[in-house]
Design a protein around this motif. Structure first.
Motif, PDB file in Angstrom:
ATOM      1  N   ILE A  49       0.518  -1.201  -0.332  1.00 41.66           N
ATOM      2  CA  ILE A  49       0.084   0.501  -0.060  1.00 41.66           C
ATOM      3  C   ILE A  49       0.969   1.238   0.037  1.00 41.66           C
ATOM      4  N   TYR A  50       2.428   0.697   0.162  1.00 39.68           N
ATOM      5  CA  TYR A  50       2.642   2.249   0.449  1.00 39.68           C
ATOM      6  C   TYR A  50       4.291   2.362   0.292  1.00 39.68           C
ATOM      7  N   PHE A  51       5.598   2.750  -0.698  1.00 40.25           N
ATOM      8  CA  PHE A  51       6.571   2.620  -0.761  1.00 40.25           C
ATOM      9  C   PHE A  51       7.689   3.896  -1.049  1.00 40.25           C
ATOM     10  N   GLU A  52       8.911   4.025  -0.545  1.00 41.97           N
ATOM     11  CA  GLU A  52       9.636   4.701  -0.765  1.00 41.97           C
ATOM     12  C   GLU A  52      11.440   4.584  -1.716  1.00 41.97           C
ATOM     13  N   GLU A  53      11.686   4.913  -2.652  1.00 44.49           N
ATOM     14  CA  GLU A  53      12.708   4.589  -2.750  1.00 44.49           C
ATOM     15  C   GLU A  53      13.365   5.229  -2.739  1.00 44.49           C
ATOM     16  N   TYR A  54      14.652   4.619  -2.338  1.00 41.44           N
ATOM     17  CA  TYR A  54      16.236   6.016  -1.804  1.00 41.44           C
ATOM     18  C   TYR A  54      17.327   4.983  -2.679  1.00 41.44           C
ATOM     19  N   ASP A  55      18.212   5.780  -2.573  1.00 36.19           N
ATOM     20  CA  ASP A  55      19.334   6.060  -3.549  1.00 36.19           C
ATOM     21  C   ASP A  55      20.323   4.809  -2.887  1.00 36.19           C
ATOM     22  N   ARG A  56      20.292   4.302  -1.886  1.00 33.18           N
ATOM     23  CA  ARG A  56      21.092   3.111  -1.072  1.00 33.18           C
ATOM     24  C   ARG A  56      19.581   2.453  -0.215  1.00 33.18           C
ATOM     25  N   ILE A  57      20.449   1.244  -0.315  1.00 34.85           N
ATOM     26  CA  ILE A  57      19.702   0.814   0.690  1.00 34.85           C
ATOM     27  C   ILE A  57      19.404   0.687   2.616  1.00 34.85           C
ATOM     28  N   ASP A  58      20.879   1.492   3.044  1.00 38.89           N
ATOM     29  CA  ASP A  58      21.412   1.384   3.445  1.00 38.89           C
ATOM     30  C   ASP A  58      19.994   2.636   4.995  1.00 38.89           C
ATOM     31  N   GLU A  59      19.986   3.979   3.909  1.00 46.13           N
ATOM     32  CA  GLU A  59      19.133   4.671   3.857  1.00 46.13           C
ATOM     33  C   GLU A  59      17.378   4.156   3.938  1.00 46.13           C
ATOM     34  N   ALA A  60      17.118   3.390   3.122  1.00 42.96           N
ATOM     35  CA  ALA A  60      15.781   2.416   3.255  1.00 42.96           C
ATOM     36  C   ALA A  60      15.605   1.722   4.327  1.00 42.96           C
ATOM     37  N   PHE A  61      16.891   1.477   4.772  1.00 46.83           N
ATOM     38  CA  PHE A  61      16.827   1.193   6.368  1.00 46.83           C
ATOM     39  C   PHE A  61      16.763   1.222   7.442  1.00 46.83           C
ATOM     40  N   TYR A  62      17.633   2.445   7.940  1.00 49.54           N
ATOM     41  CA  TYR A  62      16.558   3.294   8.675  1.00 49.54           C
ATOM     42  C   TYR A  62      15.788   4.218   8.376  1.00 49.54           C
ATOM     43  N   ARG A  63      15.537   4.104   7.353  1.00 51.24           N
ATOM     44  CA  ARG A  63      13.989   4.923   7.124  1.00 51.24           C
ATOM     45  C   ARG A  63      12.855   3.387   7.719  1.00 51.24           C
ATOM     46  N   GLU A  64      13.004   2.316   7.309  1.00 50.07           N
ATOM     47  CA  GLU A  64      12.265   1.396   8.138  1.00 50.07           C
ATOM     48  C   GLU A  64      12.018   1.286   9.419  1.00 50.07           C
ATOM     49  N   LYS A  65      13.481   1.115   9.956  1.00 44.81           N
ATOM     50  CA  LYS A  65      13.643   0.861  11.927  1.00 44.81           C
ATOM     51  C   LYS A  65      12.384   2.886  11.893  1.00 44.81           C
TER      52      LYS A  65
END
Length: 97
Positions: A49-65
């Protein structure tokens, strides 16, 4: 580093699952097949139902937490693009009295 994605699924029991991945399509298919995570496997079917795209996986992981720690109301505002409401939903209940 490779691209990363933060994503939110809605489960059959109307709960949210928040995760991050390098390959969004593959990960969502894993969840839908029951191979994604124990949480979602027990709550099939699930839907992205929702997603955000990031340039780096570590940024996505930080946002997940970060998002995992949010209340349901705050996640709902994010999903519905009610971004201006996010700061007020961050305040603790005793701050609102």
């Amino acid at each position: 580093m490779s691209k990363g994605y933060l994503y939110i699924l809605i489960c059959n029991d109307d709960t949210y699952y928040t995760g991050s991945t390098k390959d969004l399509d593959k990960r969502v298919l894993e969840h839908k097949s029951g191979a994604g995570a124990n949480y979602t496997a027990k709550r099939l079917p699930v839907r992205l139902i929702y997603f955000e795209e990031y340039d780096r996986i570590d940024e996505a992981f930080y946002r997940e937490k970060q998002v995992q720690g949010w209340s349901r109301k705050k996640k709902q505002a994010l999903i519905e693009s009610r971004i201006s409401e996010l700061p007020s939903l961050s305040k603790k209940e005793f701050d609102k009295k």
